[in-house]
Scaffold this motif. Structure first.
Motif, PDB file in Angstrom:
ATOM      1  N   MET A   1      26.433 -19.489 -35.515  1.00 14.34           N
ATOM      2  CA  MET A   1      25.695 -19.954 -34.950  1.00 14.34           C
ATOM      3  C   MET A   1      25.527 -21.017 -33.942  1.00 14.34           C
ATOM      4  SD  MET A   1      22.738 -17.512 -36.432  1.00 14.34           S
ATOM      5  CE  MET A   1      22.078 -17.705 -35.844  1.00 14.34           C
ATOM      6  N   ALA A   2      26.261 -22.425 -35.120  1.00 12.25           N
ATOM      7  CA  ALA A   2      25.823 -23.805 -35.154  1.00 12.25           C
ATOM      8  C   ALA A   2      27.045 -24.397 -33.734  1.00 12.25           C
ATOM      9  CB  ALA A   2      25.612 -24.346 -36.621  1.00 12.25           C
ATOM     10  N   PHE A   3      28.313 -23.783 -34.377  1.00 10.19           N
ATOM     11  CA  PHE A   3      28.482 -24.021 -33.190  1.00 10.19           C
ATOM     12  C   PHE A   3      28.443 -23.561 -31.850  1.00 10.19           C
ATOM     13  CE2 PHE A   3      32.486 -24.979 -36.324  1.00 10.19           C
ATOM     14  CZ  PHE A   3      32.807 -25.794 -36.117  1.00 10.19           C
ATOM     15  N   ALA A   4      28.114 -22.819 -31.674  1.00 12.79           N
ATOM     16  CA  ALA A   4      27.252 -22.076 -30.293  1.00 12.79           C
ATOM     17  C   ALA A   4      26.047 -23.192 -29.927  1.00 12.79           C
ATOM     18  CB  ALA A   4      26.941 -20.829 -30.324  1.00 12.79           C
ATOM     19  N   ALA A   5      25.211 -22.951 -30.929  1.00 18.81           N
ATOM     20  CA  ALA A   5      24.103 -23.988 -30.600  1.00 18.81           C
ATOM     21  C   ALA A   5      24.266 -25.518 -30.157  1.00 18.81           C
ATOM     22  CB  ALA A   5      23.115 -23.800 -31.591  1.00 18.81           C
ATOM     23  N   GLN A   6      25.598 -25.577 -30.953  1.00 18.14           N
ATOM     24  CA  GLN A   6      25.803 -27.100 -30.311  1.00 18.14           C
ATOM     25  C   GLN A   6      26.697 -27.470 -29.014  1.00 18.14           C
ATOM     26  OE1 GLN A   6      29.165 -28.403 -32.546  1.00 18.14           O
ATOM     27  NE2 GLN A   6      27.760 -31.047 -32.522  1.00 18.14           N
ATOM     28  N   TYR A   7      26.871 -26.744 -28.318  1.00 20.33           N
ATOM     29  CA  TYR A   7      27.679 -26.530 -27.734  1.00 20.33           C
ATOM     30  C   TYR A   7      27.396 -26.317 -25.772  1.00 20.33           C
ATOM     31  CZ  TYR A   7      32.057 -27.949 -30.212  1.00 20.33           C
ATOM     32  OH  TYR A   7      32.682 -28.182 -30.834  1.00 20.33           O
ATOM     33  N   ALA A   8      26.187 -25.088 -26.836  1.00 30.27           N
ATOM     34  CA  ALA A   8      25.271 -24.514 -25.463  1.00 30.27           C
ATOM     35  C   ALA A   8      24.216 -25.708 -25.104  1.00 30.27           C
ATOM     36  CB  ALA A   8      24.648 -23.592 -26.012  1.00 30.27           C
ATOM     37  N   ALA A   9      23.869 -26.939 -26.303  1.00 27.64           N
ATOM     38  CA  ALA A   9      23.049 -27.779 -25.671  1.00 27.64           C
ATOM     39  C   ALA A   9      23.762 -29.356 -24.826  1.00 27.64           C
ATOM     40  CB  ALA A   9      22.652 -28.586 -26.934  1.00 27.64           C
ATOM     41  N   ALA A  10      24.784 -29.066 -25.297  1.00 27.69           N
ATOM     42  CA  ALA A  10      25.735 -30.453 -25.274  1.00 27.69           C
ATOM     43  C   ALA A  10      26.011 -30.008 -23.507  1.00 27.69           C
ATOM     44  CB  ALA A  10      26.536 -30.433 -26.330  1.00 27.69           C
ATOM     45  N   PHE A  11      26.216 -28.463 -23.700  1.00 25.11           N
ATOM     46  CA  PHE A  11      27.216 -27.751 -22.481  1.00 25.11           C
ATOM     47  C   PHE A  11      25.145 -28.307 -20.244  1.00 25.11           C
ATOM     48  CE2 PHE A  11      26.549 -24.643 -18.526  1.00 25.11           C
ATOM     49  CZ  PHE A  11      28.133 -25.159 -18.045  1.00 25.11           C
ATOM     50  N   VAL A  12      24.755 -28.116 -21.671  1.00 28.82           N
ATOM     51  CA  VAL A  12      22.747 -28.660 -20.802  1.00 28.82           C
ATOM     52  C   VAL A  12      23.120 -29.786 -20.417  1.00 28.82           C
ATOM     53  CG1 VAL A  12      20.402 -28.402 -20.980  1.00 28.82           C
ATOM     54  CG2 VAL A  12      21.863 -26.246 -21.580  1.00 28.82           C
ATOM     55  N   GLN A  13      23.286 -30.938 -21.362  1.00 27.70           N
ATOM     56  CA  GLN A  13      23.006 -32.387 -21.127  1.00 27.70           C
ATOM     57  C   GLN A  13      24.042 -32.877 -20.450  1.00 27.70           C
ATOM     58  OE1 GLN A  13      21.027 -33.688 -25.767  1.00 27.70           O
ATOM     59  NE2 GLN A  13      23.041 -33.802 -25.082  1.00 27.70           N
ATOM     60  N   MET A  14      24.786 -32.100 -20.464  1.00 32.95           N
ATOM     61  CA  MET A  14      26.256 -32.628 -19.688  1.00 32.95           C
ATOM     62  C   MET A  14      25.553 -31.808 -17.921  1.00 32.95           C
ATOM     63  SD  MET A  14      30.227 -32.336 -19.613  1.00 32.95           S
ATOM     64  CE  MET A  14      30.316 -31.085 -19.800  1.00 32.95           C
ATOM     65  N   VAL A  15      25.452 -30.631 -17.946  1.00 30.98           N
ATOM     66  CA  VAL A  15      25.742 -29.950 -16.120  1.00 30.98           C
ATOM     67  C   VAL A  15      23.841 -30.794 -15.979  1.00 30.98           C
ATOM     68  CG1 VAL A  15      25.886 -28.089 -15.615  1.00 30.98           C
ATOM     69  CG2 VAL A  15      27.728 -28.889 -17.585  1.00 30.98           C
ATOM     70  N   ILE A  16      23.174 -30.049 -16.586  1.00 30.39           N
ATOM     71  CA  ILE A  16      22.138 -30.111 -16.289  1.00 30.39           C
ATOM     72  C   ILE A  16      20.782 -31.310 -16.448  1.00 30.39           C
ATOM     73  CG2 ILE A  16      19.583 -29.252 -15.846  1.00 30.39           C
ATOM     74  CD1 ILE A  16      20.711 -26.666 -17.512  1.00 30.39           C
ATOM     75  N   LEU A  17      21.464 -32.084 -17.057  1.00 32.94           N
ATOM     76  CA  LEU A  17      21.053 -33.102 -17.447  1.00 32.94           C
ATOM     77  C   LEU A  17      20.979 -34.356 -16.809  1.00 32.94           C
ATOM     78  CD1 LEU A  17      19.186 -33.319 -20.367  1.00 32.94           C
ATOM     79  CD2 LEU A  17      18.315 -32.675 -17.845  1.00 32.94           C
ATOM     80  N   GLY A  18      23.040 -34.202 -16.115  1.00 27.10           N
ATOM     81  CA  GLY A  18      23.712 -35.228 -16.334  1.00 27.10           C
ATOM     82  C   GLY A  18      24.353 -36.814 -17.095  1.00 27.10           C
TER      83      GLY A  18
END
Length: 241
Positions: A85-102
């Motif tokens: 769960m922690a790995f998933a949360a980490q990578y999901a948040a990183a994906f949002v930061q990279m793709v959506i927030l740039g």
């Protein structure tokens, strides 16, 4: 919040700011500059953990009084689930930061920690074990636990996770730290055992330490070898065509 918990927070703050006088003490003893940060943190975090555990003696003695506390077997299962769960949360948040927030991928905070660990390898113990234990005691057991008595999960979880994120000083990755903090808070609420988020947190940090410090050279060599093989395959295919 009881007095013991306030002393735990004070101990944590002293650990964080002790590097200021600590660096002069170690420099005076002739320690190399690049090793000072890692060495002092090993000393400060080790002493701090001992103090916190002493302050938590009553909590450990009364832990059997906690209602709806999961069994040891369920706690082990949730610890394993919590790691994923922690790995998933980490990578999901990183994906949002990279793709959506740039935002650019990576963490300057992690890079700095890796440099200190390379200069003083024993610092890995703080990064992978002692640090996560202390952070879970402070941010989940004390801060989140106190807020959760007054507010619902989301308010207590978000507030404590934002404080957890801010203390890392890596504001570009605020979302990543907040998402992980919420995951650890959920594990704590679900099991009523602080050891469960501790195990998940230790696993995350240990993985990063192993990949970026202990086995960094071997992994880079493997990547380079793979790229060379890939190039040779492409050249071979190009020759056939």
């Amino acid at each position: 919040m009881n007095r013991r918990y306030w002393w735990i927070i004070i101990t944590f703050l002293i650990i964080q700011f002790s590097i200021l006088p600590g660096q002069y003490i170690l420099y005076w003893f002739g320690v190399e500059i690049e090793r000072i940060f890692g060495m002092w943190n090993v000393i400060a975090f080790s002493i701090g953990l001992v103090i916190m555990l002493l302050l938590l003696r009553k909590d450990m003695q009364d832990r059997h009084l906690v209602r709806d506390r999961t069994s040891r077997g369920d706690a082990l299962i949730w610890s394993i689930i919590g790691i994923f769960m922690a790995f998933a949360a980490q990578y999901a948040a990183a994906f949002v930061q990279m793709v959506i927030l740039g935002f650019e991928p990576g963490s300057e905070n992690t890079e700095i920690i890796v440099e200190f660990a390379q200069a003083f390898p024993l610092f890995i113990i703080v990064v992978a074990i002692i640090g996560p234990i202390i952070e879970e005691i402070v941010f989940r057991l004390v801060i989140f636990g106190s807020l959760y008595k007054r507010f619902n999960f989301w308010i207590a979880g978000i507030l404590s996770s934002l404080i957890f994120a801010a203390m890392h000083g890596d504001f570009q990755n605020l979302l990543v730290y907040t998402a992980m903090g919420l995951t650890f808070a959920f594990l704590y609420v679900k099991t009523k055992r602080i050891i469960v988020p501790i195990i998940a947190h230790v696993a995350i940090n240990l993985f990063v330490a192993l990949v970026q410090v202990v086995f960094a050279d071997q992994i880079n060599d493997m990547i380079n070898e793979f790229e060379e093989v890939q190039q040779q395959v492409l050249l071979f295919i190009g020759g056939l065509l």
